[in-house]
Design an enzyme around this catalytic site. Structure first.
Site, PDB file in Angstrom:
ATOM      1  CG  HIS A 125      -0.383   0.326   2.516  1.00  0.00           C
ATOM      2  ND1 HIS A 125      -0.045  -0.641   3.431  1.00  0.00           N
ATOM      3  CD2 HIS A 125      -0.072   1.506   3.098  1.00  0.00           C
ATOM      4  CE1 HIS A 125       0.433  -0.077   4.519  1.00  0.00           C
ATOM      5  NE2 HIS A 125       0.438   1.235   4.340  1.00  0.00           N
TER       6      HIS A 125
ATOM      7  CB  SER B  18       3.127   1.879   6.188  1.00  0.00           C
ATOM      8  OG  SER B  18       1.946   2.004   6.926  1.00  0.00           O
TER       9      SER B  18
ATOM     10  CG  ASP C  20       0.137  -3.996   2.824  1.00  0.00           C
ATOM     11  OD1 ASP C  20       0.286  -3.457   1.717  1.00  0.00           O
ATOM     12  OD2 ASP C  20       0.066  -3.357   3.894  1.00  0.00           O
TER      13      ASP C  20
END
Length: 486
Positions: free
Chosen positions: A135, A239, A165
């Site tokens: 992402h 992230s 992911d």
């Protein structure tokens, strides 16, 4: 008088401390908001805070040096990078269709640049491999990586897997530092871990905590799940960053923070990381084949409710995945699995419902041998199934001529977590029979005249004997409707 004086002094100190804390929180909130906006202007004025006075800690106590993470972090932090992405988005403005408007206002931009920041981890210094989240780089036209030593390099996209992911990019550079990958399967609840990343666009930041849970799943909208849960602060921008153990080894890739009030509400100690054992398997497939292939048992299952449990002679409250159909030629059929069996354990993991079984399957490679524990006729039966490849897409015409021109695909796991079941219409060829019947790209087929549709094998099996009249139950946007196919 002395007690009264002391009480007044403590009251004043408490009031000042609350004011100072409020000022600090407001300042940090403003900085976080500015960091999350790509082109936000700098504030016109800054708040002046009183300098904090702290006593110096001794270097050692009773001859023993104080514990510190600094030596480990000095080795680990250079391997954690900042990932910057740019995506060009065309601005849709009806005035641009007017030649007069374009001539009068030639400087009006017809596209904008969306920018975002995340983190990444160098896992192979020789090849320049950088591990990050899907992402973080999804939809990006340009990806660049900033190293801890100040270098910024354009990155090459090698591949990604939306459903776990995980993404892999490469940078052309020398003198890189890599993080060794630990065996995340050895993590235990209570182990100390450290999160390293670039939250809110700030430079490298370190937070620490413990492993709160392992094998965390059942979280809606996050694809296949086998997360490490930690109370180390994980915020926007973290992230793709590193979760390391006290030896400086990579145990996880930070991916999400669970906060029902939003990221600006502050950290509540519910961070999630992808374990390195899972990321390692994905990277190996991306490097060798450029894509991730998954195995499947080849069964259609349903939830085990109280009525079904009674009809099967099972105890009240029994959990598991009830096998409704076994696909011909599947690994489950070869293993001897039957309709009516209840799968309660797979690969040593407890299976409480169909979603848990689906999640377990999706994390296994093609060819994996999976030991199963099933309930059959009131007794427990042990079976071993070899997983076979899960189809990624199908030509609609090969399923039924009335679907010719449609490309059908499995639902992305994030959508499956929200909707539960169905098949995605990935594309529809212009002028095809499917297009003439009104099918559109993005539609989700949840049932047909022949019954409910769980996934691609389920759709193909249900239409093995084509019905005289084919009606699809589809979801388009947030609207559900029936679509007759001629």
């Amino acid at each position: 008088m002395r007690p009264a004086t002391t009480l007044l002094a403590l009251t004043a100190a408490a009031a000042f401390g609350g004011f100072a804390a409020t000022a600090v929180n407001e300042l940090l909130d403003n900085r976080a908001q500015a960091a999350s906006a790509a082109v936000a202007p700098a504030p016109a004025a800054s708040t002046t805070l009183p300098a904090a006075v702290a006593g110096a800690l001794p270097a050692a106590v009773d001859g023993q040096p104080l514990p510190s993470l600094a030596p480990m972090l000095q080795r680990a932090m250079p391997a954690v990078v900042s990932v910057h992405t740019q995506q060009r988005v065309r601005v849709r403005n009806p005035f641009f269709d007017d030649p007069f408007f374009r001539r009068m206002f030639p400087q009006v931009p017809q596209e904008r640049i969306n920018e975002s920041l995340g983190s990444g981890v160098i896992i192979d210094a020789q090849r320049g491999y950088v591990l990050t989240n899907h992402h973080v780089i999804e939809g990006a036209d340009d990806v660049s990586v900033s190293l801890a030593d100040g270098r910024t390099l354009k990155a090459e996209f090698l591949g990604s897997d939306r459903d776990t992911d995980v993404a892999l990019i490469r940078i052309p550079a020398e003198n890189l530092t890599e993080l060794p990958l630990a065996d995340s399967g050895r993590l235990q609840v209570g182990d100390y871990v450290v999160a390293i990343g670039n939250p809110f666009g700030l430079s490298q930041t370190v937070t620490s905590g413990i492993v709160s849970a392992v094998g965390r799943s059942g979280i809606r909208g996050l694809g296949y799940q086998n997360f490490i849960q930690t109370d180390a602060s994980i915020n926007p921008g973290n992230s793709g960053g590193a979760l390391v153990n006290l030896r400086g080894e990579l145990v996880g890739i930070n991916t999400a923070s669970l906060n029902p009030q939003g990221s600006m509400a502050g950290n509540i100690g519910l961070g999630l990381a992808i374990p390195t054992n899972l990321a390692r398997d994905v990277v190996q497939q991306l490097v060798t084949t450029g894509e991730v292939r998954r195995g499947t048992l080849g069964v259609e299952t349903q939830a085990l409710d109280a009525r079904l449990a009674r009809s099967l002679g099972l105890e009240e409250g029994q959990q598991g995945a009830l096998v409704a159909r076994v696909y011909e030629g599947s690994g489950a059929a070869a293993a001897g699995l039957r309709a009516g069996d209840v799968i309660v354990e797979a690969g040593g993991q407890r299976i409480g419902n169909p979603l848990a079984l689906h999640n377990y399957e999706g994390l296994q490679p093609v060819g994996a041998k999976v030991p199963l524990q099933v309930l059959r006729d009131g007794r427990t039966v042990a079976l071993t199934a070899t997983l076979r490849e899960q189809p990624r897409s199908l030509d609609g015409g090969g399923v039924d001529p009335r679907l010719a021109g449609a490309k059908l695909a499995e639902l992305p796991e994030a959508q499956r977590q929200q909707r539960g079941r169905g098949v995605l219409v990935e594309s529809v060829a212009s002028g095809s029979r499917a297009a003439a019947n009104g099918l559109r790209a993005g539609d989700i087929i949840t049932a047909t005249t022949a019954g409910a549709v769980e996934d691609l094998p389920g759709l193909r099996a249900s239409l093995a004997q084509p019905p005289r009249q084919l009606v699809l139950l589809i979801v388009r946007g947030n609207v559900q409707g029936r679509l007759p196919m001629q």
